[in-house]
Design a protein around this motif. Structure first.
Motif, PDB file in Angstrom:
ATOM      1  N   MET A 251       3.329  -7.930  -5.355  1.00  0.00           N
ATOM      2  CA  MET A 251       3.043  -6.671  -4.688  1.00  0.00           C
ATOM      3  C   MET A 251       3.520  -5.482  -5.515  1.00  0.00           C
ATOM      4  SD  MET A 251       1.870  -5.314  -1.785  1.00  0.00           S
ATOM      5  CE  MET A 251       2.329  -5.391  -0.090  1.00  0.00           C
TER       6      MET A 251
ATOM      7  N   ALA B  81       5.736  -6.311   6.936  1.00  0.00           N
ATOM      8  CA  ALA B  81       6.647  -7.159   6.172  1.00  0.00           C
ATOM      9  C   ALA B  81       8.114  -6.757   6.371  1.00  0.00           C
ATOM     10  CB  ALA B  81       6.299  -7.111   4.693  1.00  0.00           C
TER      11      ALA B  81
ATOM     12  N   LYS C  22       1.147  -2.637   5.435  1.00  0.00           N
ATOM     13  CA  LYS C  22       1.652  -3.879   4.851  1.00  0.00           C
ATOM     14  C   LYS C  22       3.170  -3.917   4.858  1.00  0.00           C
ATOM     15  CE  LYS C  22      -2.028  -5.221   1.696  1.00  0.00           C
ATOM     16  NZ  LYS C  22      -2.407  -5.388   0.283  1.00  0.00           N
ATOM     17  N   ASP C  23       3.787  -2.819   4.433  1.00  0.00           N
ATOM     18  CA  ASP C  23       5.244  -2.765   4.397  1.00  0.00           C
ATOM     19  C   ASP C  23       5.840  -2.814   5.800  1.00  0.00           C
ATOM     20  OD1 ASP C  23       5.240  -2.684   1.664  1.00  0.00           O
ATOM     21  OD2 ASP C  23       5.611  -0.527   1.515  1.00  0.00           O
TER      22      ASP C  23
ATOM     23  N   ILE D 288      -2.623   1.852   3.779  1.00  0.00           N
ATOM     24  CA  ILE D 288      -2.647   0.392   3.610  1.00  0.00           C
ATOM     25  C   ILE D 288      -1.249  -0.132   3.292  1.00  0.00           C
ATOM     26  CG2 ILE D 288      -3.453  -1.462   2.083  1.00  0.00           C
ATOM     27  CD1 ILE D 288      -6.140   0.049   1.929  1.00  0.00           C
ATOM     28  N   PHE D 289      -0.561   0.522   2.337  1.00  0.00           N
ATOM     29  CA  PHE D 289       0.781   0.066   1.980  1.00  0.00           C
ATOM     30  C   PHE D 289       1.774   0.290   3.114  1.00  0.00           C
ATOM     31  CE2 PHE D 289      -0.532   0.517  -2.613  1.00  0.00           C
ATOM     32  CZ  PHE D 289      -0.585  -0.850  -2.818  1.00  0.00           C
TER      33      PHE D 289
END
Length: 148
Positions: free
Chosen positions: A1, A74, A70-71, A66-67
């Motif tokens: 990533m 996660a 995702k982050d 998007i990040f």
């Protein structure tokens, strides 16, 4: 990533440099007698700078979201909270904006619709609110660091 993020960052930097060079080229080729509408080479530089900046802004917004998602999935949901706060700040700014902060002559010179004045004002207010939030968070971080 991390490798993926670095590649995106390098691409964004290259595009940003292209936009900056185009803006510098526009500034060097535009003369005072052109008026508001640039012609010739100045118009070419202006178009390149405008569209590259537009594409960069859109891509960075999409990749940022998007990040963030995702982050947040996660790591923690704090990134989604920040995104929500930004959206709430814009909505509050939109309702606070009068739409008369910017003179109508500015819109006429730019060839823009004066009806978009409220959105422009809301954008300005949003930037002010977020900037104040950044300053407050930096002050908080420094004070918290000193107290520990």
């Amino acid at each position: 990533m991390k490798k993926e993020k670095r590649i995106y960052l390098i691409i964004a930097m290259v595009i940003a440099v292209l936009a900056a060079l185009s803006a510098i080229g526009y500034a060097l080729t535009k003369t005072d007698d052109m008026g508001f509408e640039p012609t010739g080479m100045a118009n070419t530089f202006w178009s390149i700078a405008y569209w590259v900046a537009f594409v960069l802004t859109c891509c960075s917004a999409v990749l940022g979201i998007i990040f963030l998602i995702k982050d947040a999935i996660a790591v923690k949901a704090r990134y989604l909270i920040i995104l929500g706060i930004t959206i709430v700040a814009f909505v509050v700014s939109y309702f606070l904006a009068s739409g008369t902060d910017i003179a109508q002559t500015v819109f006429e010179k730019a060839g823009a619709d004066y009806g978009s004045s409220k959105i422009v004002s809301a954008g300005l207010y949003t930037v002010y609110i977020l900037f104040a939030g950044v300053i407050l968070s930096v002050i908080y971080a420094e004070v918290a660091k000193r107290l520990k």
